[in-house]
Scaffold this motif. Structure first.
Motif, PDB file in Angstrom:
ATOM      1  N   GLU A 122     -38.545 -40.375 -49.167  1.00 52.32           N
ATOM      2  CA  GLU A 122     -39.563 -41.189 -48.541  1.00 52.32           C
ATOM      3  C   GLU A 122     -40.677 -40.534 -47.681  1.00 52.32           C
ATOM      4  N   SER A 123     -40.368 -39.046 -47.778  1.00 53.30           N
ATOM      5  CA  SER A 123     -41.345 -38.130 -46.739  1.00 53.30           C
ATOM      6  C   SER A 123     -42.380 -37.692 -47.822  1.00 53.30           C
ATOM      7  N   GLY A 124     -42.620 -38.159 -48.840  1.00 53.20           N
ATOM      8  CA  GLY A 124     -43.732 -37.814 -49.647  1.00 53.20           C
ATOM      9  C   GLY A 124     -43.370 -36.898 -50.884  1.00 53.20           C
ATOM     10  N   PHE A 125     -44.697 -36.555 -51.329  1.00 65.44           N
ATOM     11  CA  PHE A 125     -44.907 -35.521 -52.358  1.00 65.44           C
ATOM     12  C   PHE A 125     -46.001 -34.884 -52.299  1.00 65.44           C
ATOM     13  N   GLY A 126     -46.270 -33.556 -53.012  1.00 61.85           N
ATOM     14  CA  GLY A 126     -47.194 -32.785 -52.682  1.00 61.85           C
ATOM     15  C   GLY A 126     -47.102 -31.948 -51.766  1.00 61.85           C
ATOM     16  N   ARG A 127     -47.779 -30.705 -51.443  1.00 62.55           N
ATOM     17  CA  ARG A 127     -47.652 -29.727 -50.284  1.00 62.55           C
ATOM     18  C   ARG A 127     -48.856 -29.354 -49.627  1.00 62.55           C
ATOM     19  N   GLU A 128     -48.627 -28.879 -48.507  1.00 59.54           N
ATOM     20  CA  GLU A 128     -49.982 -28.462 -47.846  1.00 59.54           C
ATOM     21  C   GLU A 128     -49.493 -26.650 -47.695  1.00 59.54           C
ATOM     22  N   GLU A 169     -48.028 -36.524 -47.131  1.00 63.93           N
ATOM     23  CA  GLU A 169     -46.958 -35.947 -45.997  1.00 63.93           C
ATOM     24  C   GLU A 169     -46.642 -37.224 -45.101  1.00 63.93           C
ATOM     25  N   LEU A 170     -45.474 -37.634 -45.465  1.00 65.07           N
ATOM     26  CA  LEU A 170     -45.200 -39.048 -44.772  1.00 65.07           C
ATOM     27  C   LEU A 170     -44.373 -38.955 -43.495  1.00 65.07           C
ATOM     28  N   GLY A 171     -43.450 -39.965 -43.522  1.00 68.12           N
ATOM     29  CA  GLY A 171     -42.399 -39.794 -42.398  1.00 68.12           C
ATOM     30  C   GLY A 171     -41.065 -38.869 -42.410  1.00 68.12           C
ATOM     31  N   VAL A 189     -64.580 -39.557 -55.140  1.00 66.77           N
ATOM     32  CA  VAL A 189     -63.607 -38.828 -54.295  1.00 66.77           C
ATOM     33  C   VAL A 189     -62.423 -38.671 -55.443  1.00 66.77           C
ATOM     34  N   ARG A 190     -62.207 -37.306 -55.619  1.00 64.29           N
ATOM     35  CA  ARG A 190     -61.174 -36.865 -56.467  1.00 64.29           C
ATOM     36  C   ARG A 190     -59.904 -36.386 -56.211  1.00 64.29           C
ATOM     37  N   LYS A 191     -59.894 -36.141 -54.914  1.00 59.27           N
ATOM     38  CA  LYS A 191     -58.494 -36.059 -54.400  1.00 59.27           C
ATOM     39  C   LYS A 191     -58.304 -36.617 -52.869  1.00 59.27           C
ATOM     40  N   ILE A 192     -57.351 -37.058 -52.528  1.00 56.09           N
ATOM     41  CA  ILE A 192     -56.864 -37.630 -51.270  1.00 56.09           C
ATOM     42  C   ILE A 192     -55.776 -37.112 -50.923  1.00 56.09           C
ATOM     43  N   SER A 193     -55.692 -36.487 -49.540  1.00 56.23           N
ATOM     44  CA  SER A 193     -54.688 -35.984 -48.958  1.00 56.23           C
ATOM     45  C   SER A 193     -54.209 -36.967 -47.663  1.00 56.23           C
ATOM     46  N   PHE A 194     -53.286 -37.405 -47.695  1.00 53.61           N
ATOM     47  CA  PHE A 194     -52.873 -38.278 -46.442  1.00 53.61           C
ATOM     48  C   PHE A 194     -51.711 -37.822 -45.575  1.00 53.61           C
ATOM     49  N   PRO A 213     -45.565 -22.853 -47.972  1.00 54.60           N
ATOM     50  CA  PRO A 213     -45.685 -24.555 -48.471  1.00 54.60           C
ATOM     51  C   PRO A 213     -45.052 -25.592 -47.240  1.00 54.60           C
ATOM     52  N   PHE A 214     -45.601 -26.527 -47.157  1.00 58.82           N
ATOM     53  CA  PHE A 214     -44.957 -27.727 -46.357  1.00 58.82           C
ATOM     54  C   PHE A 214     -45.093 -28.747 -47.051  1.00 58.82           C
ATOM     55  N   GLY A 215     -43.981 -29.805 -46.995  1.00 56.73           N
ATOM     56  CA  GLY A 215     -44.112 -30.995 -47.397  1.00 56.73           C
ATOM     57  C   GLY A 215     -42.662 -31.638 -47.713  1.00 56.73           C
TER      58      GLY A 215
END
Length: 483
Positions: free
Chosen positions: A457-463, A250-252, A221-226, A451-453
């Motif tokens: 503490e709400s995370g990093f990276g974007r959807e 994408e966290l709390g 698995v090369r990428k994980i989106s959580f 973009p959304f993210g």
């Protein structure tokens, strides 16, 4: 081989409703009734799913982007044709109202169509190199990607995760939440019906500590989106780091809504009601903290209370219901605990709600009244933690400076909104609020086109958005020296 399934197919290679090994029950949160039994996936199931994705990768990656897009286009049409039956299934397993379920399924279909339209964007660049001829870049899919998704918006978030990955030529393994896997499994089967080859999309059901961790650890698995709570997201990042995997988290969130004294009060009230109590308050970007200028606080709060009291709580399958139950007992007990704490510690005044509603059958589900709390203490957990449920704290502030300061005190930074007609205030809010998405005179809406993210503490990276495609592609540079 394909590890996935809808109720009429198979789940983790086992017949749905007739588990050969351990199962977990999917129950209707409005009635407590058993809907289905699905297998508790094992590490072996995860390995089989990833192996299936590996086997399917070369064929899918060599398929033209336009052909991949046509699969999405057909699938979106099938989802719309079956929207009513899918909405009923989603409502039964998650609890949301039928109208909310329909909106979510429309959102899933729209996500597929949006990425279908981006197939022409999958291209590289040509770069002249003085003295050395030229260079060009090509974009290659990563390989097998995976996602772990939550129970609050299972269909929409599934779309956000799988669509950019699959349209880019990757194959995929999806782990749904244990209490809401059925809609995800059905949507996966619809994609197969639309022409998605076996093994391209695989769904493994099971608990996070087993199937989730195995998925993150798997070397193929090369990428994980959580998407989920911050504590679990940190664990995902920790496990993924050892394998040098790409990660998006994408966290709390504890989204603040600021209502200025020049705001359109009627619109702001409507925005607060929908922004907090949509999906029983179980939305990552829901309004979770309300800051109102003291000069309009009395009027705003009075109208907000009136709007909240109009909401009818009940079974989401009832077409007259405005707000369904919480999705699980854990969330219900958490909301109850917070209300007790507010009372015992004198941390605020409960204006309306604050208890389980009294109607026939309410004791069988996870129902709680939409609740407003005013005069909330700055030390209250209502302002510090992510409150996933129909509970809205109201704080009065003197001016915009104080409101922004209070809004930014949170450890989270997912979304925020400011309600005003003043351009200077709009500019200040957009520049100073520390959040990944900032709304002006609106709240909650997240479109796949942008973009959304989060931050902090709400995370990093974007959807979402066109740029997300680069997160599922690797750039290969080719240097050519002319004779």
């Amino acid at each position: 081989m394909q590890i996935m399934v809808a109720m009429k197919m198979q789940i983790n290679g086992k017949a749905a409703g007739a588990c050969g090994g351990e199962c977990f029950e999917v129950k209707n949160p409005a009635t407590g009734e058993l809907i289905e039994q699905v297998p508790k996936g094992t590490e072996e199931d995860v390995s089989l799913a990833v192996d299936a994705a590996v086997s399917a990768f070369e064929g899918w990656a060599s398929t033209s982007p336009q052909q991949r897009g046509m699969v999405f286009y057909r699938a979106a049409g099938l989802v719309r044709q079956r929207k009513e039956e899918l909405a009923a299934l989603l409502t039964q397993e998650q609890g949301k109202t039928l109208s909310e379920a329909r909106n979510e399924l429309e959102g899933f279909a729209h996500v597929l169509e949006y990425y279908c339209g981006l197939t022409g964007s999958l291209r590289g660049d040509f770069v002249p190199v003085p003295g050395n001829g030229y260079a060009f870049t090509v974009k290659k899919p990563l390989g097998v990607c995976a996602a772990i998704i939550p129970w609050n918006m299972p269909a929409l978030i599934m779309g956000w995760k799988i669509a950019p990955a699959l349209i880019s030529g990757n194959t995929f393994v999806l782990k749904p939440a244990s209490n809401t896997p059925l809609t995800n499994l059905t949507l996966a089967s619809i994609l197969n019906e639309a022409g998605l080859p076996a093994g391209v999309l695989n769904v493994v059901t099971g608990p996070g500590e087993t199937t989730g961790e195995s998925l993150v650890r798997n070397s193929n698995v090369r990428k994980i989106s959580f998407t989920g709570e911050s504590k679990t997201g940190k664990r995902v990042a920790e496990l993924a780091a050892s394998g040098m995997k790409r990660v998006a988290l994408e966290l709390g969130g504890s989204d603040p809504m600021i209502v200025c004294d020049d705001a359109d009060i009627e619109s702001a009230v409507a925005g607060a009601v929908r922004g907090r109590f949509y999906n029983c308050g179980q939305t990552c970007t829901a309004v979770k903290r309300l800051y109102v200028f003291e000069s309009v606080a009395e009027e705003f709060t009075r109208k907000l209370e009136a709007g909240v009291k109009k909401l009818k709580v009940g079974n989401g399958l009832d077409k007259t219901t405005d707000m369904g139950p919480l999705s699980n007992r854990r969330q219900l007990e958490f909301i109850k605990e917070l209300v007790v704490e507010v009372k015992e510690k004198d941390e605020g005044k409960i204006i309306t709600g604050g208890k389980v509603p009294a109607f026939k059958g309410s004791d069988k589900g996870y129902f709680f009244e939409p609740t407003l709390v005013s005069d909330v203490s700055g030390d209250s957990r209502l302002l510090k933690e992510e409150v996933f449920g129909p509970l809205l704290p109201i704080v009065t502030v003197k001016n915009l400076e104080e409101a922004i300061g209070e809004a930014n005190r949170s450890i989270y930074g997912l979304g925020a909104s400011i309600w005003t007609k003043n351009l200077d205030r709009i500019r200040a809010g957009c520049e100073q609020l520390n959040a990944g998405i900032i709304w002006v005179n609106q709240h909650l809406k997240v479109a796949p086109e942008v973009p959304f993210g989060g931050v902090k503490e709400s995370g990093f990276g974007r959807e979402n958005g066109p740029d997300i495609l680069s997160e599922y592609l690797e750039t290969r540079t080719i240097m050519v020296k002319t004779p």
